[in-house]
Design a protein around this motif. Structure first.
Motif, short mmCIF file in Angstrom:
data_model
loop_
_atom_site.label_atom_id
_atom_site.label_comp_id
_atom_site.label_asym_id
_atom_site.label_seq_id
_atom_site.Cartn_x
_atom_site.Cartn_y
_atom_site.Cartn_z
N ARG A 6 -56.51 33.55 64.03
CA ARG A 6 -55.94 33.20 62.73
C ARG A 6 -55.79 34.42 61.84
O ARG A 6 -54.78 34.61 61.15
N LEU A 7 -56.82 35.30 61.82
CA LEU A 7 -56.76 36.51 61.02
C LEU A 7 -55.63 37.40 61.50
O LEU A 7 -54.93 38.05 60.71
N GLY A 8 -55.45 37.46 62.81
CA GLY A 8 -54.37 38.27 63.34
C GLY A 8 -53.01 37.75 62.91
O GLY A 8 -52.11 38.53 62.57
N GLU A 9 -52.85 36.42 62.89
CA GLU A 9 -51.58 35.85 62.45
C GLU A 9 -51.33 36.16 60.98
O GLU A 9 -50.22 36.51 60.59
N ASN A 10 -52.39 36.02 60.17
CA ASN A 10 -52.24 36.28 58.73
C ASN A 10 -51.91 37.75 58.47
O ASN A 10 -51.09 38.08 57.60
N SER A 11 -52.56 38.64 59.23
CA SER A 11 -52.30 40.06 59.01
C SER A 11 -50.86 40.40 59.35
O SER A 11 -50.24 41.25 58.71
N GLN A 12 -50.31 39.74 60.34
CA GLN A 12 -48.92 39.98 60.69
C GLN A 12 -47.99 39.51 59.59
O GLN A 12 -46.94 40.11 59.33
N LEU A 14 -48.90 39.27 56.35
CA LEU A 14 -49.16 39.98 55.10
C LEU A 14 -48.63 41.40 55.13
O LEU A 14 -48.10 41.89 54.13
N LEU A 15 -48.79 42.07 56.23
CA LEU A 15 -48.38 43.47 56.30
C LEU A 15 -46.86 43.59 56.34
O LEU A 15 -46.18 42.77 56.98
N PRO A 16 -46.29 44.57 55.66
CA PRO A 16 -44.86 44.79 55.72
C PRO A 16 -44.41 45.05 57.15
O PRO A 16 -44.98 45.88 57.85
N ASN A 17 -43.43 44.30 57.59
CA ASN A 17 -43.01 44.41 58.98
C ASN A 17 -41.60 44.96 59.15
O ASN A 17 -41.06 44.97 60.24
N THR A 18 -40.98 45.43 58.03
CA THR A 18 -39.69 46.09 58.12
C THR A 18 -39.74 47.36 57.31
O THR A 18 -40.58 47.52 56.40
N LYS A 19 -38.85 48.27 57.61
CA LYS A 19 -38.83 49.54 56.90
C LYS A 19 -38.55 49.34 55.42
O LYS A 19 -39.18 49.97 54.56
N THR A 20 -37.62 48.44 55.12
CA THR A 20 -37.26 48.18 53.72
C THR A 20 -38.45 47.62 52.95
O THR A 20 -38.74 48.02 51.82
N LEU A 148 -45.48 31.02 49.08
CA LEU A 148 -44.46 30.09 49.57
C LEU A 148 -44.61 29.83 51.06
O LEU A 148 -44.36 28.72 51.55
N ARG A 149 -45.02 30.87 51.82
CA ARG A 149 -45.22 30.70 53.25
C ARG A 149 -46.61 30.16 53.56
O ARG A 149 -46.94 29.95 54.73
N ARG A 150 -47.44 29.99 52.49
CA ARG A 150 -48.81 29.50 52.62
C ARG A 150 -49.68 30.43 53.45
O ARG A 150 -50.67 30.01 54.05
N SER A 151 -49.30 31.71 53.49
CA SER A 151 -50.14 32.68 54.19
C SER A 151 -51.41 32.94 53.39
O SER A 151 -52.51 33.01 53.94
#
Length: 480
Positions: A6-12, A14-20, A148-151
């Motif tokens: 679950r923590l791994g899913e949340n970290s994905q 939460l962390l910026p996943n695109t260059k922009t 909004l994503r309930r993360s």
């Protein structure tokens, strides 16, 4: 294993996943750090700076209301969005507007504080609150997608909840700067104010405590008090008044001409260094006369009433008597107002409040003949400002026709006092300034019959009462 997953899913999420997104996050963090360092990057030194900074900065009181309204609206839209999803979309837009408005208000506020030379605890607190609000709104815009994503379902609501009291606190600091810390006590009964608001080293019965300090407290404390200290000057106690500011002492005991404070309050209202500043009304003539006489006679915190000054404290205020309707004369009055020279000014929009004869624009050329030209307006004039004009004793024949006259300024004119008794028919006259004239004790004696004359100024005249070097006893007024 499930928790780690679950923590791994949340970290994905939460962390910026695109260059922009990563660039946006980095820019936001750098921007927030810059805002936090703003008080050290732009130091408020208490000195005025560029006029353009003050010009733009004065839009701050207008702009500051925009983010307040937007921020208060966001929680309402978020809650209503539970039932109507379209409102939740609007909440995100309004939150963005709140951040933009907060950034604008903060920028204008910094220009105002730096440009006008504002400093002090209250200014610093208000600026810190504005910076914290702006950073909080920026973080709210970044955190809202998580919510909004309930993360992270609680961070954004908690952030909004923290911003509300911060908003109220910051607004309160700004209100104290605008109105002064004495906003609630400005109209406190005089007897209670003397007991609670006067410097400890000034006896409550002294002239400073009863008259000088209340003038500064009412008109100056908002900019020169504990909460805001423009130019490093504080006027909320005798010790701080005599200490002066960054330009040095503002009161030179015994020398009004060298006292910077007196020079500033007697400058033309449109002068850059005129005080009180920020569009506040100028001191009344009687207040300036009190300050001048107090300085001339030693600027003591303990002395009683200075020689030549009457405060009229022993007489109650009189109800104002309405004047007749002068509406039919308005075309002539408006024509005078549009030209140079002496003119009539409306006290208010109500005709019964009367007119003021204003001669400052033509004082050096205004004489007895010019005064007679206002005889047709005599029943409607409640104040005549003839100070520093060329009027003489001949003017008394005209002035006695001003039957509703309440205040008469004749300071520094060519009056010698012969015929002054003609003014005794002015039953509503409560203020008379004869300072700097040649009136004698003999000529002013008939004025003792004017029971309603509460304020009479004889400073620097032959009629001025003898100066008591100790200034420990009140000096008798020339009228009862």
């Amino acid at each position: 294993m499930k928790i780690q997953h679950r923590l791994g899913e949340n970290s994905q999420e939460l962390l910026p996943n695109t260059k922009t997104t990563r660039i946006a996050w980095m820019a936001s963090l750098v921007f927030s750090a810059t805002l936090a360092l703003l008080p050290w990057l732009v130091k408020l030194d208490g000195k005025p700076h560029a006029d353009w900074q003050q010009f733009l900065g004065r839009f701050h009181p207008l702009a500051v209301h925009l983010p307040i309204g937007f921020l208060l609206l966001v929680p309402l839209l978020e809650i209503a969005g539970t039932f109507r999803p379209s409102l939740r979309d609007a909440a995100g837009f309004v939150l963005g507007l709140a951040f933009a408005g907060s950034l604008l208000a903060l920028s204008l506020g910094m220009l105002l504080a730096y440009g006008s030379g504002d400093a002090g605890v209250e200014v610093t607190r208000h600026m810190a609150g504005g910076i914290a609000l702006t950073i909080g709104l920026l973080l709210s815009n970044l955190a809202r997608p998580w919510w909004l994503r309930r993360s992270v379902p609680f961070f954004y609501p908690a952030l909004l909840a923290c911003l509300m009291p911060l908003l109220f606190w910051t607004a309160d600091q700004g209100g104290s700067i605008t109105h002064g810390s004495n906003y609630l006590t400005a109209y406190m009964p005089a007897s209670l104010k003397r007991l609670t608001m006067v410097s400890a080293n000034a006896p409550p019965t002294s002239f400073y405590a009863m008259h000088i300090n209340p003038i500064f407290d009412t008109n100056c404390a908002a900019c020169h008090g504990a909460t805001k200290t423009s130019g490093g000057l504080r006027l909320d106690s005798f010790d701080l008044l005599m200490k002066g500011g960054k330009d040095g002492p503002v009161v030179v005991a015994g020398d009004p001409e060298k006292s910077l404070l007196l020079r500033r309050v007697t400058l033309p209202a449109d002068h850059k260094q005129f005080m009180p500043a920020e569009g506040k009304p100028p001191l009344r003539a009687e207040e300036i006369a009190w300050i001048k006489a107090w300085i001339q006679q030693g600027a003591s915190p303990t002395a009683n009433t200075p020689a030549g000054v009457s405060t009229g404290d022993e007489h109650p205020e009189l109800p104002l008597q309405p004047v007749a309707d002068y509406s039919a004369l308005m075309p002539e009055i408006r024509q005078m107002q549009q030209t140079q020279g002496a003119k009539l000014i409306l006290v208010s929009s109500k005709p019964e409040d009367g007119l003021i004869l204003f001669t400052a624009d033509a004082a050096s050329s205004f004489g007895d003949t010019h005064l007679t030209q206002f005889q047709k307006f005599a029943p409607y004039i409640v104040e005549a400002e003839l100070g520093r004009t060329e009027v003489t004793n001949v003017s008394f024949d005209t002035l006695k026709q001003f039957t509703h006259l309440r205040a008469l300024h004749l300071e520094e004119t060519r009056i010698t006092g012969d015929g002054l008794a003609k003014l005794t028919s002015l039953s509503q006259l409560t203020y008379l300034n004869l300072s700097g004239t040649q009136v004698t004790e003999e000529s002013v004696r008939p004025l003792s019959s004017m029971k309603n004359l509460r304020h009479i100024y004889l400073y620097n005249t032959p009629a001025q009462p003898a100066l008591n070097p100790q200034l420990t006893q009140p000096v008798a007024r020339s009228t009862p």
